[in-house]
Enzyme design. Structure first.
Site, mmCIF file in Angstrom:
data_model
loop_
_atom_site.group_PDB
_atom_site.id
_atom_site.type_symbol
_atom_site.label_atom_id
_atom_site.label_comp_id
_atom_site.label_asym_id
_atom_site.label_seq_id
_atom_site.Cartn_x
_atom_site.Cartn_y
_atom_site.Cartn_z
ATOM 1 N N ASN A 1 -3.768 8.589 3.574
ATOM 2 C CA ASN A 1 -2.564 8.123 4.277
ATOM 3 C C ASN A 1 -2.589 8.314 5.792
ATOM 4 O O ASN A 1 -2.032 7.512 6.538
ATOM 5 C CB ASN A 1 -1.334 8.859 3.718
ATOM 6 N N HIS B 1 0.769 4.001 -2.976
ATOM 7 C CA HIS B 1 0.427 5.401 -2.708
ATOM 8 C C HIS B 1 1.562 6.345 -3.118
ATOM 9 O O HIS B 1 1.309 7.477 -3.508
ATOM 10 C CB HIS B 1 0.062 5.587 -1.231
ATOM 11 N N ARG C 1 0.831 -1.204 0.000
ATOM 12 C CA ARG C 1 0.000 0.000 0.000
ATOM 13 C C ARG C 1 0.872 1.264 0.000
ATOM 14 O O ARG C 1 0.625 2.213 -0.757
ATOM 15 C CB ARG C 1 -0.933 -0.032 1.221
ATOM 16 N N HIS D 1 -4.994 -7.046 -2.794
ATOM 17 C CA HIS D 1 -5.931 -7.168 -1.664
ATOM 18 C C HIS D 1 -6.196 -8.623 -1.293
ATOM 19 O O HIS D 1 -7.108 -8.912 -0.537
ATOM 20 C CB HIS D 1 -7.245 -6.421 -1.974
#
Ligand SMILES: *[C@@H]1O[C@H](CO)[C@@H](O)[C@H](O)[C@H]1NC(C)=O
Ligand SMILES: *[C@@H]1O[C@H](CO)[C@@H](O)[C@H](O)[C@H]1NC(C)=O
Ligand SMILES: *[C@@H]1O[C@H](CO)[C@@H](O)[C@H](O)[C@H]1NC(C)=O
Ligand SMILES: *[C@@H]1O[C@H](CO)[C@@H](O)[C@H](O)[C@H]1NC(C)=O
Ligand SMILES: *[C@@H]1O[C@H](CO)[C@@H](O)[C@H](O)[C@H]1NC(C)=O
Ligand SMILES: *[C@@H]1O[C@H](CO)[C@@H](O)[C@H](O)[C@H]1NC(C)=O
Ligand SMILES: *[C@@H]1O[C@H](CO)[C@@H](O)[C@H](O)[C@H]1NC(C)=O
Ligand SMILES: *[C@@H]1O[C@H](CO)[C@@H](O)[C@H](O)[C@H]1NC(C)=O
Length: 328
Positions: free
Chosen positions: A96, A68, A64, A195
């Site tokens: 975040n 990001h 993640r 995921h």
């Protein structure tokens, strides 16, 4: 006598590649640190292995963190930077704040890399390698990565707020966020497969549980028994918003293709995940990945390599940070 083509042509082809190669992938190179930091992979691998013996969730957290960083302003380590007088920290962006993890781990691996090869390896490359090791240690595919990314000199919280996809967004908007970065529909489906590990905070899917779209009940696209289990884990009050629920309820810690099997039987947790199965542009790919784990493994590696080259700084651009949270 005329020279046969074989030699002349192969020389021509060789020069062609010497010239073309840097244009194709910037200055990234599979052997980039072979001479300057030969133990790099070993150091990163050991760092991940130690971290995961204590906290397997860190694997998903690093995926993640990396996503990001890359999807907003490119893979250039801007996400690590603390706020300064001239910019705000991306750590405070909506997607975040209070949720991004893994900073300490990357900083500690960076310290070990600095001991072995000072001033040589960017934080961005360390994160990139760490993500690969996290996937492998979770049972997912190995993919080799070209290296040579450099660290950016600034951060941009505005871009982080606009470019990072949200689980509440329509699929079309998410697709646009990928395509404007040179990624395609297939990359959306494949990278969402990350995921298959990790957890979501309840607030990221709560609108699906109690009064979906004003219906007074859960999302009809959510399996009924999973919905009632989620209602128990995420009661309808704000105090449950930060409770953690596994994204793949079946093989939570294993990087496999069960994420797609879950989508096929209406057991995707996030609305943005389940949308991949309701949209006919993506549902065929979801079905394929649900049936063919090796196809997913191969495509995931390929899409990750693509993701790791989005907006990179190479050559003389950017810098090799001494510490990941500060520009030198
Ligand atoms: C790489 O690590 C090995 C030990 O694992 C060490 O013996 C060797 O000196 C290191 N090489 C460099 C160039 O740091
Ligand atoms: C172990 O993991 C937890 C998070 O689950 C973290 O708070 C703690 O600092 C970690 N300990 C070590 C020694 O890394
Ligand atoms: C952040 O990016 C936006 C959009 O490109 C730009 O308008 C803005 O000036 C940037 N902000 C900073 C602090 O660099
Ligand atoms: C929400 O409800 C409206 C009206 O009842 C309907 O038109 C719309 O399609 C629904 N949206 C979803 C995502 O189900
Ligand atoms: C997983 O989903 C099933 C229903 O499909 C549910 O009974 C079970 O409680 C869930 N487990 C977790 C940990 O969410
Ligand atoms: C969804 O599929 C998985 C297998 O991947 C299975 O374990 C799970 O029980 C299924 N859930 C439902 C509600 O059928
Ligand atoms: C998807 O569905 C829409 C309308 O429901 C239809 O117009 C379109 O042709 C379909 N596309 C594919 C690839 O099946
Ligand atoms: C699914 O896989 C088959 C066989 O590999 C391929 O021919 C087909 O195009 C794939 N479908 C989609 C939607 O990707």
């Amino acid at each position: 006598m005329k020279q046969p083509c074989a030699l002349k042509c192969s020389i021509t082809i060789m020069f062609f590649f010497l010239i073309i190669q840097p244009l194709v992938n910037g200055q990234l190179d599979y052997k980039f640190y072979d001479a300057t930091c030969p133990n790099l992979t070993k150091i990163v691998k050991f760092g991940l292995w130690s971290a995961m013996t204590n906290d397997t969730r860190i694997a998903a957290s690093l995926l993640r963190l990396h996503f990001h960083d890359c999807i907003s302003n490119g893979c250039e380590g801007s996400v690590f930077l603390d706020a300064t007088d001239s910019f705000q920290s991306e750590k405070d962006a909506n997607a975040n704040r209070n949720s991004l993890r893994g900073f300490e781990l990357i900083e500690s691996i960076k310290e070990n890399v600095e001991k072995a090869c000072p001033g040589t390896v960017s934080c961005t490359d360390i994160l990139t390698l760490a993500v690969r090791e996290a996937v492998v240690l979770s049972g997912g595919p190995y993919f080799s990565l070209p290296m040579g990314r450099r660290d950016g000199l600034t951060a941009n919280i505005t871009l982080a707020n606009t470019d990072i996809p949200s689980p509440f967004e329509p699929l079309d908007d998410i697709i646009t966020k990928f395509t404007t970065k040179g990624l395609n529909l297939k990359d959306v489906v494949v990278l969402s497969g990350a995921h298959t590990i990790g957890f979501a905070q309840c607030f990221t899917f709560k609108p699906r549980l109690f009064n979906f779209n004003g219906s007074g009940g859960p999302d009809p696209q959510l399996d009924a028994s999973l919905a009632s289990s989620l209602q128990t884990q995420c009661p309808n009050q704000d105090s449950s918003n930060t409770n953690l629920v596994p994204l793949d309820n079946v093989t939570t810690k294993k990087f496999d293709n069960v994420y797609y099997k879950n989508l096929v039987n209406n057991s995707g947790i996030l609305g943005s995940d389940q949308a991949l199965m309701t949209d006919n542009r993506t549902s065929g790919m979801v079905l394929n990945y649900s049936k063919f784990p090796f196809l997913f493994a191969k495509d995931f590696g390929a899409s990750m390599v693509k993701l790791t080259t989005v907006g990179v700084l190479t050559g003389q651009n950017g810098q090799i940070r001494n510490k990941c949270n500060l520009v030198n």
